[in-house]
Design an enzyme around this catalytic site. Structure first.
Site, PDB file in Angstrom:
ATOM      1  CB  CYS A   3     -16.859  -7.397  -9.459  1.00  0.00           C
ATOM      2  SG  CYS A   3     -16.656  -6.863  -7.737  1.00  0.00           S
ATOM      3  CG  HIS A  20     -21.640  -8.755  -8.656  1.00  0.00           C
ATOM      4  ND1 HIS A  20     -20.754  -9.604  -9.291  1.00  0.00           N
ATOM      5  CD2 HIS A  20     -20.941  -8.212  -7.615  1.00  0.00           C
ATOM      6  CE1 HIS A  20     -19.601  -9.592  -8.657  1.00  0.00           C
ATOM      7  NE2 HIS A  20     -19.680  -8.747  -7.654  1.00  0.00           N
TER       8      HIS A  20
END
Length: 484
Positions: free
Chosen positions: A336, A429
């Site tokens: 991310c 994630h």
């Protein structure tokens, strides 16, 4: 099944164990045949999760929903605050960001009345579907300067008509003063809701505290319903990253040293829970350049403010250490915000994160990121490096990164950038929750044919926590109050 009153766990302070006890009762009610659901009106955390509908809530309520055996939804955490700096936070309402506010404007402004209205409506919707709702407070319930604006603690308890249990952490000391002071500062209407006191995190023989229990009951006029011993062998996902600094040193035990860069605004640290449990790995968190450069694998995690954390890495020498480690053939990956940092630059034309519109990245990947005003939140399935195994994860990010060499194929397209086996980035994630990814990342001579099953592990932990609470709390008394 008989209808139970809602139950709420509040605290004398932050980090006293409310979330864990709430999670344990979610599992207890499920085991006992009820249909529970968690609720926290307002959560402040960088650790968030995407619901099946593609909306965002605090990770703690997603964990509690899992303990209940149900899918999470935004009614369980209608207001989420995600700090972007020491003085401001992004405000997420019913799963969608509605803007950034300073702490002063948020806590002192008039908007809390509207947020409280939304929180009450969310609770009411849950209450109509589940039995019981298991509510969680935030911080201390006796912050007098904030109580009249508080949407999380006793005002919500009074709206719900909940049985309230006060949790105190004896391990930090001062338990008599904290419990007595907290109760003494409540109004008569609030005190009437308090049905019991839970002494949490006790170390040693709890029989030694029998006199202490009696003293607290005499002082407060409220029963102590149990003394819960401290347990290190029950692993429930933590809500906050306050303990990460303790996991801070390399190991010389022959395991693979994996360094997670300790960012100031690190988010979604639960990405590394599975890796931490892998018997081949020693995982540690660090912002020490020497430690990071010496690790075999370096992971740059998610961040709530990519540009600010990138600046910090350049100023404290960590950026140089990461680049040097890459040149030495060490493995460097980013997740991310960490993926965004690994590129050529991060552009912020809409001032999503602040006033800086362009910041050069680490230059490890040939990608460029443009931060956007729209947040992407979604659960996803994907295939890692064209492997046939179906993997799962979720995305929560504000930004677009163009890639012509994707790491993953998702159900809706592609994700990440694959530079080499030792250098890649992803927006997903939970990518490390998948055995095929872990085995490929470690490239260890020791292979695990049956990868660690995190879902099975979590179910075992919920059951262990429930059994622990049953052993040390007066469940008969608690049920007798809930059935009145």
């Amino acid at each position: 099944m008989q209808r139970l009153k809602p139950i709420m766990f509040v605290g004398t302070a932050s980090d006293v164990g409310k979330s864990i006890i709430n999670t344990g009762f979610c599992r207890i009610f499920k085991q006992d045949g009820y249909w529970p659901a968690p609720f926290k009106a307002q959560n402040m955390s960088l650790n968030s999760y995407a619901t099946p509908e593609g909306l965002e809530i605090g990770r703690a309520q997603a964990v509690q929903a899992e303990a209940c055996g149900i899918a999470c939804n935004t009614d369980m955490n209608p207001v989420l605050l995600k700090p972007t700096s020491e003085k401001s936070s992004q405000v997420v309402l019913l799963g969608k960001p509605i803007g950034n506010q300073s702490a002063y404007d948020y806590f002192m402004g008039n908007n809390k009345q509207e947020l409280f209205k939304e929180a009450k409506a969310a609770y009411d919707r849950l209450s109509g579907k589940y039995n019981p709702v298991v509510l969680e407070g935030a911080g201390s319930i006796s912050e007098l300067n904030l109580k009249h604006r508080d949407i999380t603690n006793m005002r919500m308890a009074m709206h719900a008509g909940a049985d309230v249990y006060l949790v105190a952490d004896i391990d930090r000391g001062g338990v008599f003063g904290s419990v007595y002071g907290t109760i003494a500062l409540l109004t008569p209407e609030e005190k009437q809701l308090i049905k019991g006191i839970i002494i949490n995190k006790f170390r040693g023989d709890a029989r030694l505290f029998e006199t202490g229990k009696k003293l607290i009951e005499d002082l407060c006029g409220i029963p102590v319903v149990g003394v819960v011993p401290y347990r290190k062998d029950i692993h429930i996902e933590e809500e906050d990253s306050v303990g990460l600094e303790q996991k801070h040193h390399q190991s010389s035990t022959g395991k693979i040293n994996v360094a997670v860069v300790l960012l100031n605004r690190l988010s979604n640290f639960t990405d590394f829970n599975v890796l931490e449990k892998d018997e081949r790995v020693h995982l540690f968190y660090s912002n020490n350049p020497t430690e990071i450069e010496q690790a075999a694998i370096i992971i740059i995690p998610g961040s709530k403010n990519t540009i600010a954390d990138l600046i910090d890495l350049k100023n404290n020498g960590v950026a140089k250490a990461i680049v040097n480690a890459h040149k030495q053939g060490k493995t460097v990956i980013g997740i991310c915000g960490g993926y965004q940092m690994m590129g050529q630059h991060v552009e912020d034309p809409f001032h999503v994160e602040g006033s800086i519109e362009l910041m050069p990245g680490l230059g490890l990947l040939p990608v460029k990121t443009v931060l956007t005003e729209e947040k992407i939140t979604q659960q996803c399935t994907f295939h890692y490096k064209q492997d046939k195994a179906t993997c799962t994860g979720y995305e929560i990010h504000m930004g677009v990164t163009e890639s012509d060499k994707p790491l993953n194929q998702t159900g809706t397209g592609f994700d990440g950038y694959f530079q080499s086996d030792t250098c890649w980035g992803t927006y997903i994630h939970g990518i490390l929750d998948n055995g095929v990814v872990i085995n490929d990342l470690l490239k260890s001579d020791v292979r695990i044919d049956k990868p660690f099953d995190y879902n099975v592990f979590k179910e075992e932990q919920y059951d262990k926590l429930a059994a622990h609470l049953r052993e040390h709390l007066d469940l008969n008394y608690i049920y007798s109050q809930l059935l009145k």
